[in-house]
Design a protein around this motif. Sequence first.
Motif, short mmCIF file in Angstrom:
data_model
loop_
_atom_site.label_atom_id
_atom_site.label_comp_id
_atom_site.label_asym_id
_atom_site.label_seq_id
_atom_site.Cartn_x
_atom_site.Cartn_y
_atom_site.Cartn_z
N ASN A 129 22.77 -73.70 47.67
CA ASN A 129 22.74 -73.34 49.08
C ASN A 129 21.75 -72.20 49.35
OD1 ASN A 129 24.72 -75.27 49.52
ND2 ASN A 129 26.39 -73.80 49.32
N VAL A 130 21.81 -71.16 48.51
CA VAL A 130 20.94 -70.01 48.71
C VAL A 130 19.48 -70.39 48.52
CG1 VAL A 130 20.27 -67.74 47.80
CG2 VAL A 130 22.69 -68.30 48.10
N MET A 131 19.18 -71.17 47.48
CA MET A 131 17.79 -71.52 47.20
C MET A 131 17.20 -72.43 48.27
SD MET A 131 16.77 -69.81 44.66
CE MET A 131 17.88 -68.45 45.01
N HIS A 132 18.01 -73.29 48.86
CA HIS A 132 17.50 -74.12 49.95
C HIS A 132 17.14 -73.24 51.16
CE1 HIS A 132 17.87 -78.49 49.00
NE2 HIS A 132 18.63 -78.02 48.01
N SER A 133 17.96 -72.23 51.42
CA SER A 133 17.65 -71.30 52.52
C SER A 133 16.38 -70.52 52.21
CB SER A 133 18.82 -70.33 52.72
OG SER A 133 19.99 -71.02 53.10
N VAL A 134 16.24 -70.09 50.95
CA VAL A 134 15.05 -69.36 50.54
C VAL A 134 13.81 -70.24 50.69
CG1 VAL A 134 13.86 -68.29 48.58
CG2 VAL A 134 16.28 -67.83 48.98
N ALA A 135 13.93 -71.52 50.33
CA ALA A 135 12.79 -72.44 50.44
C ALA A 135 12.31 -72.54 51.88
CB ALA A 135 13.18 -73.81 49.91
N ASN A 136 13.26 -72.57 52.83
CA ASN A 136 12.88 -72.62 54.24
C ASN A 136 12.12 -71.37 54.65
OD1 ASN A 136 13.84 -75.13 55.43
ND2 ASN A 136 15.89 -74.41 54.95
N GLU A 137 12.61 -70.21 54.21
CA GLU A 137 11.95 -68.95 54.56
C GLU A 137 10.57 -68.86 53.91
OE1 GLU A 137 13.03 -66.70 56.74
OE2 GLU A 137 14.63 -68.15 57.13
N VAL A 138 10.47 -69.30 52.68
CA VAL A 138 9.17 -69.26 51.99
C VAL A 138 8.17 -70.18 52.68
CG1 VAL A 138 7.98 -69.87 49.84
CG2 VAL A 138 10.11 -68.58 49.76
N ALA A 139 8.62 -71.35 53.08
CA ALA A 139 7.73 -72.29 53.77
C ALA A 139 7.21 -71.69 55.08
CB ALA A 139 8.47 -73.60 54.04
N LYS A 140 8.08 -70.97 55.79
CA LYS A 140 7.64 -70.32 57.03
C LYS A 140 6.59 -69.24 56.74
CE LYS A 140 11.98 -71.03 59.56
NZ LYS A 140 13.18 -70.36 60.16
N ALA A 141 6.86 -68.45 55.70
CA ALA A 141 5.91 -67.39 55.34
C ALA A 141 4.58 -67.98 54.89
CB ALA A 141 6.50 -66.52 54.23
#
Length: 386
Positions: A129-141
């Motif tokens: 769950n945490v890594m999927h959220s991180v992936a979304n944030e990284v993609a935005k950045a």
Amino acid sequence: MVKAMIAFLKKPSTVVGIVTALLFQILFPIIWLTAYDHVTDRVDQFKLAIVNEDRGNIGEKVVQDLSNHLSFQVTKVDSLKQAMNDLEQRKYRMVIEIPANFSSLVQQLNQKAPFIFHINESNPTMIKNVMHSVANEVAKAANHESIKAGIEATFEQAHMPANQAKKMATMLSERVVMKIEPLHSVSNFSSSMIPMMVVMACFVGSMMMAMQMQKVSTELKEQFTKWERFSARMLINFASAIIISSIGATLIYSLGDHLAGGFLSLWLFQVTCMLAFLFVAQISLLLLGDAGAWVNIALLSIQLVSSGALIPRELLSPFYLEIGKYLPATYAVDGLMNLVLGGSGISETVASLLWITIGAAILGLLCVSLQRDTWAHSPREIASTK
């Protein structure tokens, strides 16, 4: 009824039962709440790897931006193969791959550049769950940095009218697409619960069995020496571990729909786990007698929180992180995740469990050596005097 209640309360077993129930209420809150206190404040302990294979310069800019802004331990790795091997061994929680043609695709208006996220799902559910959220944030950045680079590269070529520039900016609003490639994908939640279930079943079962074995040993102390009784307990532990694990592994193999390893590996590993738990559970009873059962209540709770079955171990406080290294549940969870969900193998975890078993056996020998042997006659001599 009052007389019956008084009679119950006069029996030591009643008092022991009440104290035991009370200790569960005392020990579990103390251990669980201190172990998980401010867990979310320690998410910066998660380790991520970035592999930049981009032949242009935009990928490096994105890497620098992510390294500066992500609240995790980010490591740049040159080899994707090495990073994936470390991900398999859970040294990293996610590997971010920037492909070789990233810069080229970002600067083409009719193309989108993939940002690839490799997530090992053979982990506690929280990791996924945490890594999927991180992936979304990284993609935005990554999009933010790529948009700037794309606009600069485009406008350097020619001066454009305002309306055309606006249209161009719209087309550049999303240059990076997120692509998640799970490692050891887990589709059934019940499979992810098997490690914790096995640990709890093994240790609670070992606790109950050790208590009964202690009672029997006390009953037989006039007939056999302390070493004869201890040897008998060891043999029963070995035989029980094999039989109990055979039934447990069969049920898991029959009911589980996601097993990365075969039945034989699962069975042998469960035998190893059961032996370690049996030997550890009997130490406090050999040392303290029946009161040792209360020590095992604390051990149960400590092992559940420090094993990594519920939350990743790196989020634990230093005390529980350190003590977990010496308890069998930590290695049982790690090995079961590899066997059930997928992983790099169980040789290291098996070795750790065997060392714990040997250490617990030595401690058991020391505890028995400290006991006073009340045996005076052999069973044959006792029988002849009757």
